[in-house]
Design an enzyme around this catalytic site. Structure first.
Site, PDB file in Angstrom:
ATOM      1  N   LYS A 155       0.605  -0.798   0.369  1.00 40.62           N
ATOM      2  CA  LYS A 155      -0.094  -0.120   0.135  1.00 40.62           C
ATOM      3  C   LYS A 155       1.018   0.897  -0.155  1.00 40.62           C
ATOM      4  O   LYS A 155       1.804   1.408   0.784  1.00 40.62           O
ATOM      5  CB  LYS A 155      -1.028   0.160   1.469  1.00 40.62           C
ATOM      6  CG  LYS A 155      -1.449   0.928   1.212  1.00 40.62           C
ATOM      7  CD  LYS A 155      -2.725   0.684   2.590  1.00 40.62           C
ATOM      8  CE  LYS A 155      -3.963   1.911   2.969  1.00 40.62           C
ATOM      9  NZ  LYS A 155      -4.934   1.187   3.931  1.00 40.62           N
ATOM     10  N   SER A 165      -9.691   1.736   2.981  1.00 44.98           N
ATOM     11  CA  SER A 165      -8.965   2.046   1.538  1.00 44.98           C
ATOM     12  C   SER A 165      -8.009   1.429   1.440  1.00 44.98           C
ATOM     13  O   SER A 165      -7.315   1.938   0.179  1.00 44.98           O
ATOM     14  CB  SER A 165      -8.003   3.233   2.598  1.00 44.98           C
ATOM     15  OG  SER A 165      -7.150   2.833   3.803  1.00 44.98           O
ATOM     16  N   SER A 214      -9.763  -0.807   7.393  1.00 47.12           N
ATOM     17  CA  SER A 214      -9.144  -0.994   5.442  1.00 47.12           C
ATOM     18  C   SER A 214      -8.480  -1.897   4.892  1.00 47.12           C
ATOM     19  O   SER A 214      -8.338  -1.855   3.918  1.00 47.12           O
ATOM     20  CB  SER A 214      -8.455   0.668   5.522  1.00 47.12           C
ATOM     21  OG  SER A 214      -9.319   1.616   5.499  1.00 47.12           O
TER      22      SER A 214
END
Lengths: 489, 95
Positions: A79, A154, A178
């Protein structure tokens, strides 16, 4: 069979025996990125040269008989919230568009020590604020199961990359769901460890009392193996706990016989529950009962306040953490006639709408005259939410629920209505507020062939048992083996 | 709970955000709706409850005071939008 069909541990074994090379594995991932990522858009940046160079080193280590461990040579995605030396880290934001970290964060160093080539940085909601990856300043990521739909967020880029088999595994972060919600929406496995299990040093901060790093993989043993690589005490993060991680794979196959699994009666009454999700989760709990677990009703009465509590505490912490983006030391600077104007213009142009919304909400909740009514009140309700779990864990070993009230939703459907978007996190938030470990794994599919996630919440530091429950379910089902229609393209 | 335009401007000032008029109006509507939704907390009896500020232990651990290497200035300044010598350059704040 393509190399990318293998799990991380399967690939690791083939790398160990010399049946495959890490360079071949990286090339296979890059080929899928070339073929698919123009449509999925999971990656913000692919580091071809870097990944191939790391793969060559992994192959050399094997030839010299000094493999770093079971994941040496297995390529992963990161990420774009993890600082990587020499490779931009944007946090999905314009304000960090050109930021290149001076050092790797702790988990990145641990991955390098484990020998996993890093394929690139995956897309995310800006500063991890969002549940759909639509809040990325660059582009939305699409769900490999249906490109019209969101992969969740996310950590949507990491989830989509793993689901579309462009990466063998990935790291995400989870502040309110997330990791788990995108895992549920993409048919992958995602774990948020106990708060303090994994170092946050070198992870762009969102809400420091809630943020935690975790693995995103295609199956449960991979999830255990990737957690093993990063669950290391770090003196550089004062909240990283000096608690030694057990061997997460040692008892993963031991089954659920005799375990007590709690079913919170309040969870199924929460608003917006999709009947197909409810049915799949109920079927999953019954399957675990058949395997020898005992289902025990539990009560988490303050769960209904988790959403309001979270949406005061997380924005308050975010408004404080994001004060550092002032155009002085790094990131975007937009000049103004004086220092204050420079701050204001930099932040107005650098931040997207959801980030501004949360900074405003958090600043308000912390401001003079409102602190007691909002922030302090939320902290007190947080205590009650935490106590609910302490109480429940007196009688049960873990708590089961849906991960998300619905399967994947359409891109654009909720982005203009923040409250509707926040409801996505209704099942995942309590876990962060209480600091517990929580895992999502695929437990069924809707009639429209979209994955459904089962959430397993454990006691603090009890990731091993959470993984064991998940593995017991996974072993007798094939949901995690199904591939998105895109995967065949 | 309905925020006024002035309150929105005041909070934006505290947060060092120069919002456009359009953004101010949108924030006013959306923040008011969110504050309405979180108002349900006021109904929870917390008169005897201590606040939880952190999921981890509330006490920061001690460690030995050791000198460790830090970034050399040029590396630390590597992302500076503007610099002079070994310093970050900012607009003048004292006339």
């Amino acid at each position: 069979m393509e190399p990318t069909d293998l799990s991380m541990l399967e690939l690791g074994r083939k790398l160990g025996s010399g049946e495959l090379s890490s360079v071949e594995a990286v090339r296979a991932c890059l080929a899928r990125v070339d073929r698919l990522d123009g449509r999925v858009k999971a990656f913000l940046r692919v580091d071809r040269e870097g990944a191939l160079a790391q793969a060559e080193l992994a192959d050399r280590r094997r030839q010299e008989g000094r493999r770093a461990g079971p994941l040496d040579g297995v390529p992963v995605g990161l990420k774009d919230l993890f600082l990587t030396e020499g490779l931009p880290t944007t946090a999905g934001s314009r304000i960090l568009e050109s930021f290149v970290a001076p050092d790797d964060g702790t988990v990145v160093k641990l991955l390098r020590a484990a020998g996993t080539p890093i394929l690139g940085k995956t897309n995310m909601d800006e500063f991890a604020m969002g549940s759909s990856t639509e809040n990325s300043a660059f582009f939305p990521t699409r769900n490999p199961w249906n490109l019209e739909l969101s992969p969740g967020g996310s950590s949507g880029g990491s989830a989509a990359a793993v689901a579309a088999r462009m990466a063998f595994g990935a790291l995400g972060t989870d502040t309110g769901g997330s990791i788990r919600q995108p895992a549920a929406l993409t048919g992958t496995v995602g774990l948020k460890p106990t708060y303090g299990r994994v170092s946050r040093l070198g992870v762009v901060a969102f809400a420091s009392s809630l943020d935690q790093v975790g693995p995103m993989t295609r199956d449960v043993p991979d999830c255990a193996a990737l957690l093993q690589a990063i669950a290391v005490h770090d003196p550089g993060d004062s909240t990283s706990a000096p608690v030694k991680a057990p061997d997460y794979l040692a008892e993963i196959e031991a089954g659920v016989k005799g375990m007590k699994l709690g079913l919170p009666r309040e969870y199924l009454e929460l608003p917006g529950m999709d009947p197909e999700v409810r049915a799949a989760v109920e079927a999953a709990t019954l399957a675990l009962e058949k395997m020898g677990a005992q289902l025990v009703p539990v009560s988490l009465p303050h769960t209904r306040y988790a959403l309001a509590t979270y949406y005061l505490i997380a924005p308050a912490e975010a408004s404080s953490n994001l004060a550092r983006y002032d155009g002085v030391r790094y990131g975007l600077r937009v000049d103004g006639r004086n220092l204050l104007a420079m701050y204001g213009r930099t932040r107005d142009q650098g931040f997207g709408l959801e980030v501004k919304r949360r900074i405003m909400l958090g600043t308000y909740a912390l401001s003079a005259g409102y602190y007691d009514a909002y922030y302090l009140k939320a902290q007190k309700v947080r205590t009650l939410i935490k106590q609910d779990f302490v109480e429940a864990f007196r009688t049960v070993d873990a708590v089961l629920s849906p991960t998300s009230p619905t399967a994947a939703f359409r891109i654009g459907e909720k982005v203009s209505d923040p409250l509707a978007m926040y409801l996505n996190d209704v099942f995942t938030l309590p876990c962060n507020l209480a600091g517990l470990p929580g895992l999502s794994l695929p437990c069924g599919f809707t009639r429209a062939n979209l994955p459904i996630g089962l959430q397993i919440l454990g006691k603090p530091w009890d990731e091993a048992r959470v993984l064991r429950i998940a593995r017991a379910f996974e072993r007798e089902h094939d949901f995690h083996r199904r591939t998105p229609p895109l995967g065949a393209a | 709970m309905s925020l006024t335009q002035e309150e929105v401007r005041h909070v934006a000032g505290l947060a060092r955000l120069s919002l456009s008029e359009e953004e101010e109006t949108l924030m006013r509507t959306q923040l008011s709706a969110i504050l309405d939704a979180v108002a349900e907390l006021s109904g929870v009896d917390t008169s005897t409850v201590e606040p939880t500020s952190h999921a981890a232990g509330e006490v920061a651990p001690w460690r030995a005071d050791e000198v460790l290497p830090s970034f050399p200035p040029q590396k630390a300044l590597g992302n500076a939008p503007a610099k002079v010598g070994t310093s970050f350059a900012v607009p003048r704040i004292i006339e």
